[in-house]
Enzyme design. Structure first.
Site, PDB file in Angstrom:
ATOM      1  N   ALA A  67     -57.456  24.522 -47.876  1.00 13.02           N
ATOM      2  CA  ALA A  67     -56.584  24.217 -46.730  1.00 13.02           C
ATOM      3  C   ALA A  67     -55.137  23.897 -47.090  1.00 13.02           C
ATOM      4  O   ALA A  67     -54.258  23.999 -46.225  1.00 13.02           O
ATOM      5  CB  ALA A  67     -57.176  23.030 -45.966  1.00 13.02           C
ATOM      6  N   PRO A 124     -51.267  23.898 -48.445  1.00 13.08           N
ATOM      7  CA  PRO A 124     -50.643  22.670 -47.927  1.00 13.08           C
ATOM      8  C   PRO A 124     -50.813  22.421 -46.438  1.00 13.08           C
ATOM      9  O   PRO A 124     -50.170  21.520 -45.894  1.00 13.08           O
ATOM     10  CB  PRO A 124     -49.169  22.871 -48.271  1.00 13.08           C
ATOM     11  CG  PRO A 124     -48.974  24.351 -48.202  1.00 13.08           C
ATOM     12  CD  PRO A 124     -50.261  24.960 -48.686  1.00 13.08           C
ATOM     13  N   ASP A 129     -59.608  21.004 -50.103  1.00  8.64           N
ATOM     14  CA  ASP A 129     -58.940  21.827 -51.118  1.00  8.64           C
ATOM     15  C   ASP A 129     -59.219  21.161 -52.457  1.00  8.64           C
ATOM     16  O   ASP A 129     -59.467  19.948 -52.514  1.00  8.64           O
ATOM     17  CB  ASP A 129     -57.427  21.874 -50.861  1.00  8.64           C
ATOM     18  CG  ASP A 129     -56.739  23.021 -51.589  1.00  8.64           C
ATOM     19  OD1 ASP A 129     -56.386  24.025 -50.932  1.00  8.64           O
ATOM     20  OD2 ASP A 129     -56.553  22.903 -52.823  1.00  8.64           O
ATOM     21  N   CYS A 185     -53.619  36.504 -48.249  1.00 11.26           N
ATOM     22  CA  CYS A 185     -52.236  36.996 -48.125  1.00 11.26           C
ATOM     23  C   CYS A 185     -52.012  38.016 -49.248  1.00 11.26           C
ATOM     24  O   CYS A 185     -51.114  37.869 -50.066  1.00 11.26           O
ATOM     25  CB  CYS A 185     -51.228  35.864 -48.194  1.00 11.26           C
ATOM     26  SG  CYS A 185     -51.282  34.909 -49.720  1.00 11.26           S
TER      27      CYS A 185
HETATM   28  C1  LIG Z   1     -53.853  30.579 -49.993  1.00 11.86           C
HETATM   29  S1  LIG Z   1     -53.809  28.923 -50.506  1.00 11.86           S
HETATM   30  C2  LIG Z   1     -54.191  28.076 -49.027  1.00 11.86           C
HETATM   31  C3  LIG Z   1     -53.097  27.963 -47.999  1.00 11.86           C
HETATM   32  C4  LIG Z   1     -53.506  27.094 -46.805  1.00 11.86           C
HETATM   33  N1  LIG Z   1     -54.713  27.562 -46.178  1.00 11.86           N
HETATM   34  C5  LIG Z   1     -52.429  26.983 -45.755  1.00 11.86           C
HETATM   35  O1  LIG Z   1     -52.521  27.612 -44.711  1.00 11.86           O
HETATM   36  O2  LIG Z   1     -51.469  26.231 -45.963  1.00 11.86           O
HETATM   37  C6  LIG Z   1     -55.296  28.790 -51.418  1.00 11.86           C
HETATM   38  C7  LIG Z   1     -55.734  27.382 -51.747  1.00 11.86           C
HETATM   39  O3  LIG Z   1     -57.029  27.467 -52.368  1.00 11.86           O
HETATM   40  C8  LIG Z   1     -57.201  26.333 -53.179  1.00 11.86           C
HETATM   41  N2  LIG Z   1     -58.371  26.602 -54.043  1.00 11.86           N
HETATM   42  C9  LIG Z   1     -58.487  27.516 -55.034  1.00 11.86           C
HETATM   43  N3  LIG Z   1     -59.730  27.500 -55.547  1.00 11.86           N
HETATM   44  C10 LIG Z   1     -60.426  26.567 -54.846  1.00 11.86           C
HETATM   45  C11 LIG Z   1     -61.778  26.080 -54.900  1.00 11.86           C
HETATM   46  N4  LIG Z   1     -62.652  26.569 -55.774  1.00 11.86           N
HETATM   47  N5  LIG Z   1     -62.143  25.105 -54.042  1.00 11.86           N
HETATM   48  C12 LIG Z   1     -61.250  24.598 -53.160  1.00 11.86           C
HETATM   49  N6  LIG Z   1     -59.971  25.004 -53.064  1.00 11.86           N
HETATM   50  C13 LIG Z   1     -59.565  25.987 -53.893  1.00 11.86           C
HETATM   51  C14 LIG Z   1     -55.864  26.208 -53.873  1.00 11.86           C
HETATM   52  O4  LIG Z   1     -55.662  24.888 -54.333  1.00 11.86           O
HETATM   53  C15 LIG Z   1     -54.892  26.592 -52.729  1.00 11.86           C
HETATM   54  O5  LIG Z   1     -54.399  25.441 -52.096  1.00 11.86           O
END
Ligand SMILES: C[S@@+](CC[C@H](N)C(=O)[O-])C[C@H]1O[C@@H](n2cnc3c(N)ncnc32)[C@H](O)[C@@H]1O
Length: 422
Positions: free
Chosen positions: A241, A243, A261, A356
């Site tokens: 989720a 930032p 997250d 994205c």
């Molecule tokens: C695309 S970004 C999310 C952007 C967010 N949904 C927003 O709308 O602001 C992907 C996120 O996945 C998290 N992430 C990556 N691997 C993960 C895991 N195994 N479990 C939980 N979070 C994870 C990262 O820390 C990052 O914040």
């Protein structure tokens, strides 16, 4: 910095460190900033170092072609002299720095023979009045991959899209006030709850920022939460989720949101965002893959980690880091996360998967693999759920490519698919 070092050299040294981090170590530009610019005290120097590195990454293939056209013997891709030349030439040819200042501030970064070489190549390019093409070329591997996946038209649109930084999109806490905010901020709205401002808008100084009336979010990034509709008090789990752009949309649309997250620092930003906007969510630090899927929710949103090639307009470093191998690894990770996410969905509930990315291996292929699982059916996204100019394609999934809304300033690359359980 030594006493004798000309002004501006430290900024170019920071730019060189940034480029080294991205191109040789595969680190995202934003993540490299703190270290690379550690010696720069002034915010405008740090911003200029970032701008130089960003512009080099935007124009890398063309800068290298220009360098190669003016050297008798080809310089290795990772030679320090090539990095120095990229920095000097991008300033002289794209950032409006006078030639003498562009070269004087990089020469102190070099010693001995390479210093003479850099001076010679730069001088030869300037005397020949060599220019960088507009629109810029994409890295060869990216052009080839995208042409194969999406045809030449998409590659041309991507080149046009990378030519200039994109506009700034805002998502509003209160979509009913869209027209009012568009007028107050001098922007244009392309959908309810959306306002588009001209590129470079200094958002933190605008009305409504401090009291959390809106947040920055590209219109394409707003789609995954849009297709979940109004929550009316139902429960939603926002996985990955931080930032928090989508967490805020869901909370503003009346969902009772749980946001998780694995990144502590990114969750800190999510909490700050919630505080600024006055929106509520239950926030937890958790690894999707290490959790037991309970309790269950009416809706689950998986905005999975990906190559992020869809945000190349703002972050050109992604084009240089997204190798075929990295993309394949991320696609596998997304497929595993999607299977795991499915466990949190109530019978009759909805699961949205989004990335994205502009790579079909990450969007379409992962969604196709998942659709083969029996307990979920595809839930096609309907035209009336989308902003005008964005359409759902085959199987009712949304694929936003460069060229979408081009007349209005474009949109980030995105993929969104929706499934229903049972
Ligand atoms: C695309 S970004 C999310 C952007 C967010 N949904 C927003 O709308 O602001 C992907 C996120 O996945 C998290 N992430 C990556 N691997 C993960 C895991 N195994 N479990 C939980 N979070 C994870 C990262 O820390 C990052 O914040």
């Amino acid at each position: 910095m030594t006493d004798k070092e000309p002004a501006g050299v430290a900024t170019r040294r920071a730019a060189m460190r940034l480029l080294d981090a991205v191109l040789r170590q595969g680190v995202p530009l934003e993540a490299a900033l703190a270290n690379a610019a550690a010696g720069l005290e002034r915010a405008d120097d740090r911003a200029f170092a970032r701008a130089i590195a960003s512009e080099v990454l935007r124009r890398l293939p063309d800068l290298d072609a220009l360098i190669d056209a003016h050297t008798a013997k080809r310089l290795p891709g990772d030679a320090k002299a090539r990095f120095a030349l990229r920095i000097a030439l991008v300033q002289a040819r794209a950032l409006g720095t006078p030639g003498h200042a562009a070269i004087a501030t990089v020469l102190p970064l070099m010693d001995g023979g390479p210093r003479r070489l850099v001076h010679g190549v730069f001088g030869a390019a300037m005397r020949a009045d060599a220019r960088l093409p507009d629109p810029p070329s994409l890295p060869k591997a990216v052009e080839k991959r995208w042409r194969k996946a999406w045809k030449q038209e998409m590659v041309d649109a991507a080149r046009a899209a990378i030519a200039a930084p994109p506009p700034v999109d805002l998502s509003l806490r209160d979509p009913a006030a869209t027209a009012e905010w568009a007028e107050k901020l001098g922007g244009a709205s392309l959908a309810p709850g959306h306002v588009r401002l001209p590129r470079g808008a200094a958002v933190a100084e605008l009305p409504g920022f401090a009291d959390g009336q809106w947040w920055v979010q590209d219109i394409a990034a707003s789609l995954p939460a849009r297709v979940l509709g109004q929550g009316e008090g139902r429960s939603a789990l926002d996985l990955c989720a931080a930032p928090g752009g989508k967490t805020m949309q869901l909370a503003a649309a009346g969902w009772k949101v749980t946001a998780t997250d694995m990144s502590g620092p990114r969750l800190e930003r999510l909490r700050e965002n919630l505080e600024r906007t006055g929106l509520a969510a239950d926030v937890r630090q958790a690894d999707v893959m290490a959790e037991t899927p309970e309790p269950i929710y009416d809706a689950v949103l998986l905005d999975a980690p990906c190559s992020a090639t869809g945000i190349f307009r703002r972050h050109p470093d992604v084009l240089h880091r997204a190798t075929d191998r990295a993309i394949a690894g991320l696609a596998e990770q997304q497929a595993a996360m999607l299977r795991q996410a499915a466990g949190w969905v109530k019978p009759g509930g909805v699961l949205v998967y989004a990335v994205c990315s502009l790579e079909p291996a990450e969007g379409e292929a992962v969604a196709d693999g998942f659709a083969a699982e029996r307990e979920f059916t595809r839930d096609p996204i309907r035209p009336e759920e989308l902003p005008e100019g964005i359409t759902a394609g085959g199987a009712g999934r949304v694929r936003v490519l460069p060229g979408t809304m081009a007349g209005e300033g474009g949109a980030d690359g995105f993929f969104v698919a929706r499934f229903r359980k049972g």
